[in-house]
Design a protein around this motif. Structure first.
Motif, PDB file in Angstrom:
ATOM      1  N   UNK A 148      -3.647 -18.670   5.991  1.00  0.00           N
ATOM      2  CA  UNK A 148      -3.941 -17.951   7.236  1.00  0.00           C
ATOM      3  C   UNK A 148      -3.784 -16.444   7.062  1.00  0.00           C
ATOM      4  N   UNK A 149      -2.752 -16.030   6.315  1.00  0.00           N
ATOM      5  CA  UNK A 149      -2.540 -14.598   6.075  1.00  0.00           C
ATOM      6  C   UNK A 149      -3.724 -14.003   5.325  1.00  0.00           C
ATOM      7  N   UNK A 150      -4.206 -14.720   4.326  1.00  0.00           N
ATOM      8  CA  UNK A 150      -5.359 -14.222   3.582  1.00  0.00           C
ATOM      9  C   UNK A 150      -6.617 -14.274   4.446  1.00  0.00           C
ATOM     10  N   UNK A 151      -6.723 -15.276   5.303  1.00  0.00           N
ATOM     11  CA  UNK A 151      -7.842 -15.337   6.244  1.00  0.00           C
ATOM     12  C   UNK A 151      -7.826 -14.152   7.201  1.00  0.00           C
ATOM     13  N   UNK A 152      -6.634 -13.795   7.655  1.00  0.00           N
ATOM     14  CA  UNK A 152      -6.498 -12.644   8.538  1.00  0.00           C
ATOM     15  C   UNK A 152      -6.896 -11.357   7.808  1.00  0.00           C
ATOM     16  N   UNK A 153      -6.521 -11.262   6.541  1.00  0.00           N
ATOM     17  CA  UNK A 153      -6.908 -10.095   5.739  1.00  0.00           C
ATOM     18  C   UNK A 153      -8.428 -10.054   5.576  1.00  0.00           C
ATOM     19  N   UNK A 154      -9.035 -11.187   5.280  1.00  0.00           N
ATOM     20  CA  UNK A 154     -10.487 -11.240   5.145  1.00  0.00           C
ATOM     21  C   UNK A 154     -11.159 -10.788   6.437  1.00  0.00           C
ATOM     22  N   UNK A 155     -10.661 -11.294   7.560  1.00  0.00           N
ATOM     23  CA  UNK A 155     -11.215 -10.926   8.863  1.00  0.00           C
ATOM     24  C   UNK A 155     -11.029  -9.441   9.153  1.00  0.00           C
ATOM     25  N   UNK A 156      -9.822  -8.936   8.902  1.00  0.00           N
ATOM     26  CA  UNK A 156      -9.524  -7.525   9.136  1.00  0.00           C
ATOM     27  C   UNK A 156     -10.439  -6.634   8.305  1.00  0.00           C
TER      28      UNK A 156
ATOM     29  N   UNK B 243       1.150 -12.031  -9.337  1.00  0.00           N
ATOM     30  CA  UNK B 243       1.657 -10.921 -10.143  1.00  0.00           C
ATOM     31  C   UNK B 243       0.511 -10.129 -10.770  1.00  0.00           C
ATOM     32  N   UNK B 244      -0.463 -10.842 -11.331  1.00  0.00           N
ATOM     33  CA  UNK B 244      -1.601 -10.170 -11.967  1.00  0.00           C
ATOM     34  C   UNK B 244      -2.435  -9.410 -10.933  1.00  0.00           C
ATOM     35  N   UNK B 245      -2.637 -10.007  -9.764  1.00  0.00           N
ATOM     36  CA  UNK B 245      -3.439  -9.365  -8.739  1.00  0.00           C
ATOM     37  C   UNK B 245      -2.731  -8.126  -8.186  1.00  0.00           C
ATOM     38  N   UNK B 246      -1.435  -8.214  -7.982  1.00  0.00           N
ATOM     39  CA  UNK B 246      -0.664  -7.049  -7.531  1.00  0.00           C
ATOM     40  C   UNK B 246      -0.793  -5.920  -8.546  1.00  0.00           C
ATOM     41  N   UNK B 247      -0.693  -6.249  -9.811  1.00  0.00           N
ATOM     42  CA  UNK B 247      -0.768  -5.230 -10.863  1.00  0.00           C
ATOM     43  C   UNK B 247      -2.152  -4.592 -10.964  1.00  0.00           C
ATOM     44  N   UNK B 248      -3.193  -5.351 -10.631  1.00  0.00           N
ATOM     45  CA  UNK B 248      -4.558  -4.853 -10.810  1.00  0.00           C
ATOM     46  C   UNK B 248      -5.119  -4.089  -9.617  1.00  0.00           C
ATOM     47  N   UNK B 249      -4.550  -4.278  -8.429  1.00  0.00           N
ATOM     48  CA  UNK B 249      -5.132  -3.624  -7.255  1.00  0.00           C
ATOM     49  C   UNK B 249      -4.485  -2.276  -6.985  1.00  0.00           C
ATOM     50  N   UNK B 250      -5.300  -1.370  -6.515  1.00  0.00           N
ATOM     51  CA  UNK B 250      -4.804  -0.064  -6.076  1.00  0.00           C
ATOM     52  C   UNK B 250      -4.734  -0.011  -4.552  1.00  0.00           C
ATOM     53  N   UNK B 251      -5.259  -1.027  -3.893  1.00  0.00           N
ATOM     54  CA  UNK B 251      -5.339  -1.063  -2.444  1.00  0.00           C
ATOM     55  C   UNK B 251      -3.956  -1.358  -1.857  1.00  0.00           C
ATOM     56  N   UNK B 252      -3.435  -0.422  -1.077  1.00  0.00           N
ATOM     57  CA  UNK B 252      -2.075  -0.575  -0.549  1.00  0.00           C
ATOM     58  C   UNK B 252      -1.959  -1.759   0.418  1.00  0.00           C
ATOM     59  N   UNK B 253      -2.986  -2.024   1.215  1.00  0.00           N
ATOM     60  CA  UNK B 253      -2.963  -3.163   2.125  1.00  0.00           C
ATOM     61  C   UNK B 253      -2.858  -4.468   1.335  1.00  0.00           C
ATOM     62  N   UNK B 254      -3.673  -4.610   0.305  1.00  0.00           N
ATOM     63  CA  UNK B 254      -3.628  -5.828  -0.503  1.00  0.00           C
ATOM     64  C   UNK B 254      -2.300  -5.960  -1.236  1.00  0.00           C
ATOM     65  N   UNK B 255      -1.774  -4.858  -1.748  1.00  0.00           N
ATOM     66  CA  UNK B 255      -0.466  -4.919  -2.425  1.00  0.00           C
ATOM     67  C   UNK B 255       0.598  -5.459  -1.476  1.00  0.00           C
ATOM     68  N   UNK B 256       0.580  -4.998  -0.218  1.00  0.00           N
ATOM     69  CA  UNK B 256       1.563  -5.476   0.759  1.00  0.00           C
ATOM     70  C   UNK B 256       1.373  -6.952   1.062  1.00  0.00           C
ATOM     71  N   UNK B 257       0.129  -7.362   1.241  1.00  0.00           N
ATOM     72  CA  UNK B 257      -0.152  -8.770   1.535  1.00  0.00           C
ATOM     73  C   UNK B 257       0.283  -9.654   0.373  1.00  0.00           C
ATOM     74  N   UNK B 258      -0.129  -9.290  -0.840  1.00  0.00           N
ATOM     75  CA  UNK B 258       0.209 -10.102  -2.012  1.00  0.00           C
ATOM     76  C   UNK B 258       1.715 -10.097  -2.279  1.00  0.00           C
TER      77      UNK B 258
END
Length: 179
Positions: free
Chosen positions: A104-112, A158-173
């Motif tokens: 659901x959290x990832x769904x909310x991120x997708x929607x946002x 862990x890999x996704x957190x390390x690869x993203x520069x997007x602060x919103x995604x870092x917080x979600x992950x």
């Protein structure tokens, strides 16, 4: 995007998996099995929210990782629900509910981020089928499936957190990783 199928299958080969990581996951999963329903639910009630503020645009690989993440959480939810249906252990039901919250959290991120929610398991379809097949062999195999799911999820987060520069995604992950 990560080589997900390779990640999954490496967990079934002890020589390719860190012994300490496998041991740690086994101990953690075993401790979950021993928790009372009330104490286990406290740790899984964490609410995941989308941080307020400016929404940054996503790169194609970040979009793909977000979509994959929701498919991975759906896989986990459905496998745990299947294991609960087969073995009637409350822990499998509680973890399935927790995975629903992650999905659901990832769904909310997708929607946002104005991205469509996903359906099914995508490239993880064969992984889902292999986990279900292994989990039906015995309770021990079902527990190993749970360990595999958790190790794969942690590795991918862990890999996704390390690869993203997007602060919103870092917080979600990071929130999902804590869950």
């Amino acid at each position: 995007v990560l080589p997900h199928e390779a990640s999954f299958f490496s967990f079934f080969h002890p020589t390719k998996t860190s012994f300490s990581a496998t041991l740690l996951a086994t101990i953690l999963f075993a401790s979950l099995l021993s928790l009372s329903p009330a104490s286990a639910d406290r740790g899984m009630r964490q609410s995941f929210t989308i941080p307020q503020g400016e929404i940054e645009s996503l790169s194609p690989s970040e979009e793909a990782a977000l979509i994959y993440g929701q498919q991975e959480e759906r896989l986990a939810r459905d496998v745990y629900q299947n294991l609960f249906d087969q073995y009637d252990l409350d822990i499998f039901s509680r973890i399935s509910q927790s995975e629903q919250k992650h999905m659901d959290a990832l769904g909310k991120a997708l929607s946002t981020l104005s991205l469509p929610e996903t359906e099914g398991y995508g490239e993880l379809q064969s992984t889902y089928e292999a986990l279900i097949e292994k989990g039906t062999l015995s309770l021990q195999d079902a527990i190993e499936v749970g360990i595999t799911i958790e190790l794969l999820d942690i590795k991918d987060l862990d890999a996704t957190i390390a690869l993203t520069e997007n602060s919103l995604l870092k917080k979600i992950y990071t929130n999902l990783r804590r869950g």
